[in-house]
Design a protein around this motif. Structure first.
Motif, PDB file in Angstrom:
ATOM      1  N   ILE A   4       0.843  -1.192   0.000  1.00  0.00           N
ATOM      2  CA  ILE A   4       0.000   0.000   0.000  1.00  0.00           C
ATOM      3  C   ILE A   4       0.877   1.240   0.000  1.00  0.00           C
ATOM      4  O   ILE A   4       0.642   2.188  -0.758  1.00  0.00           O
ATOM      5  N   GLU A   5       1.884   1.241   0.862  1.00  0.00           N
ATOM      6  CA  GLU A   5       2.774   2.400   0.990  1.00  0.00           C
ATOM      7  C   GLU A   5       3.434   2.758  -0.338  1.00  0.00           C
ATOM      8  O   GLU A   5       3.464   3.932  -0.728  1.00  0.00           O
ATOM      9  N   PHE A  27      -7.269   3.695  -1.646  1.00  0.00           N
ATOM     10  CA  PHE A  27      -8.239   4.682  -2.126  1.00  0.00           C
ATOM     11  C   PHE A  27      -8.624   5.699  -1.060  1.00  0.00           C
ATOM     12  O   PHE A  27      -9.233   6.724  -1.372  1.00  0.00           O
ATOM     13  N   ASP A  28      -8.263   5.417   0.202  1.00  0.00           N
ATOM     14  CA  ASP A  28      -8.493   6.390   1.265  1.00  0.00           C
ATOM     15  C   ASP A  28      -7.442   7.499   1.237  1.00  0.00           C
ATOM     16  O   ASP A  28      -7.625   8.554   1.865  1.00  0.00           O
ATOM     17  N   SER A  84     -17.336   3.741 -16.775  1.00  0.00           N
ATOM     18  CA  SER A  84     -16.229   3.898 -15.833  1.00  0.00           C
ATOM     19  C   SER A  84     -16.477   3.060 -14.593  1.00  0.00           C
ATOM     20  O   SER A  84     -17.604   2.714 -14.266  1.00  0.00           O
ATOM     21  N   ASN A  85     -15.416   2.747 -13.873  1.00  0.00           N
ATOM     22  CA  ASN A  85     -15.541   2.007 -12.628  1.00  0.00           C
ATOM     23  C   ASN A  85     -16.033   2.931 -11.522  1.00  0.00           C
ATOM     24  O   ASN A  85     -15.519   4.017 -11.351  1.00  0.00           O
ATOM     25  N   ASP A  86     -17.019   2.502 -10.774  1.00  0.00           N
ATOM     26  CA  ASP A  86     -17.473   3.269  -9.623  1.00  0.00           C
ATOM     27  C   ASP A  86     -16.805   2.679  -8.388  1.00  0.00           C
ATOM     28  O   ASP A  86     -17.327   1.774  -7.744  1.00  0.00           O
ATOM     29  N   ILE A  87     -15.632   3.183  -8.080  1.00  0.00           N
ATOM     30  CA  ILE A  87     -14.816   2.594  -7.018  1.00  0.00           C
ATOM     31  C   ILE A  87     -15.456   2.758  -5.654  1.00  0.00           C
ATOM     32  O   ILE A  87     -15.315   1.910  -4.775  1.00  0.00           O
ATOM     33  N   ILE A 141     -15.950  -0.258  -2.979  1.00  0.00           N
ATOM     34  CA  ILE A 141     -15.395  -0.249  -1.626  1.00  0.00           C
ATOM     35  C   ILE A 141     -16.504  -0.499  -0.599  1.00  0.00           C
ATOM     36  O   ILE A 141     -16.334  -1.258   0.354  1.00  0.00           O
ATOM     37  N   THR A 142     -17.651   0.152  -0.797  1.00  0.00           N
ATOM     38  CA  THR A 142     -18.779  -0.042   0.115  1.00  0.00           C
ATOM     39  C   THR A 142     -19.240  -1.493   0.112  1.00  0.00           C
ATOM     40  O   THR A 142     -19.469  -2.093   1.170  1.00  0.00           O
TER      41      THR A 142
END
Length: 251
Positions: A36-37, A67-68, A123-126, A130-131
């Motif tokens: 992630i880093e 994504f946060d 498009s992707n609804d990220i 995530i939800t």
């Protein structure tokens, strides 16, 4: 097209890169990352890419934490060895995913689907993904209600060491060594547990990661596991489960 691969298993990343070079020679992998880093630092530098291959579980946590911290506008093809985490969310939101071990035919189909999505302006609804992912995560069973003699007990999943089947009964063994009979089948239990914490090593045993005290090679490349608390039955990883079990251990 420029793409990046975010995958904490080097061999898996290299294999994916090799497959892509054969299927889509025009696709250039400009960066391999394993955490992630590293991914956050990469996207914070406003590097523009056309496609991202993203493993769901990285060495330092869930890739959804990326994504946060940064915005990724490029299309994403997710990869996972644990379909319980992802399949429903991906299907609902029309997000592409590849289930490990990745098959060349699946990779080609995912790229074809991506091209069709791009051509149609979709498009992707990220945020929806995530939800859905986190809702699915929260749905993992937290407690088991069991009968113990004349008593009814509620056992927390986090206090459970492993499950095993014997004589058509399924037992829950907690970390203190107490054994309880459950009313559910192994398949039913497996479906509601967190696959990062529990693994079905064969038809008889479903074990928690913290219940493993020792592992040894066994006949036909199988693995024998010593459990804690100890069990009177042998726990041996079946031949067909060995590869997935090793991947699970490395997560």
């Amino acid at each position: 097209m420029n793409a990046v691969i975010i995958e904490d298993e080097k061999l898996a990343a290299q294999k994916l890169e090799s497959m892509l070079s054969k299927i889509q020679p025009s696709l250039k992998i400009i960066k391999l990352m394993g955490s992630i880093e590293e991914a956050v630092e990469f996207f914070q530098n406003e590097v523009q890419v056309d496609l991202v291959f993203l493993d769901i579980h990285l060495s330092d946590g869930s890739s959804f934490n990326i994504f946060d911290q940064v915005e990724i506008t490029a299309p994403i093809i997710f990869t996972t060895a644990y379909d319980e985490y992802a399949l429903k969310a991906f299907k609902v939101n029309s997000i592409d995913y590849l289930l490990k071990p990745i098959a060349q035919s699946d990779l080609r189909a995912a790229l074809d689907k991506l091209m069709n999505i791009s051509a149609n302006g979709s498009s992707n609804d990220i945020e929806k993904l995530i939800t859905a992912f986190r809702t699915n995560q929260a749905a993992h069973k937290q407690r088991f209600l069991l009968t113990y003699g004349s008593q009814i007990k509620s056992i927390r999943t986090e206090d459970t060491a492993y499950f095993y089947a014997d004589n058509k009964m399924v037992f829950l063994v907690n970390q203190d060594g107490h054994k309880y009979v459950t009313d559910e089948t192994m398949d039913q239990i497996e479906a509601v547990l967190d696959p990062m914490e529990f693994f079905r090593v064969n038809r008889t045993f479903l074990i928690g990661i913290n219940s493993i005290t020792k592992m040894n090679t066994y006949s036909r490349s199988r693995i024998k596991i010593d459990l804690v608390p100890a069990c009177e039955k042998e726990c041996i990883v079946s031949t067909e489960k060995c590869a997935d079990f090793k991947r699970w251990l490395g997560k």
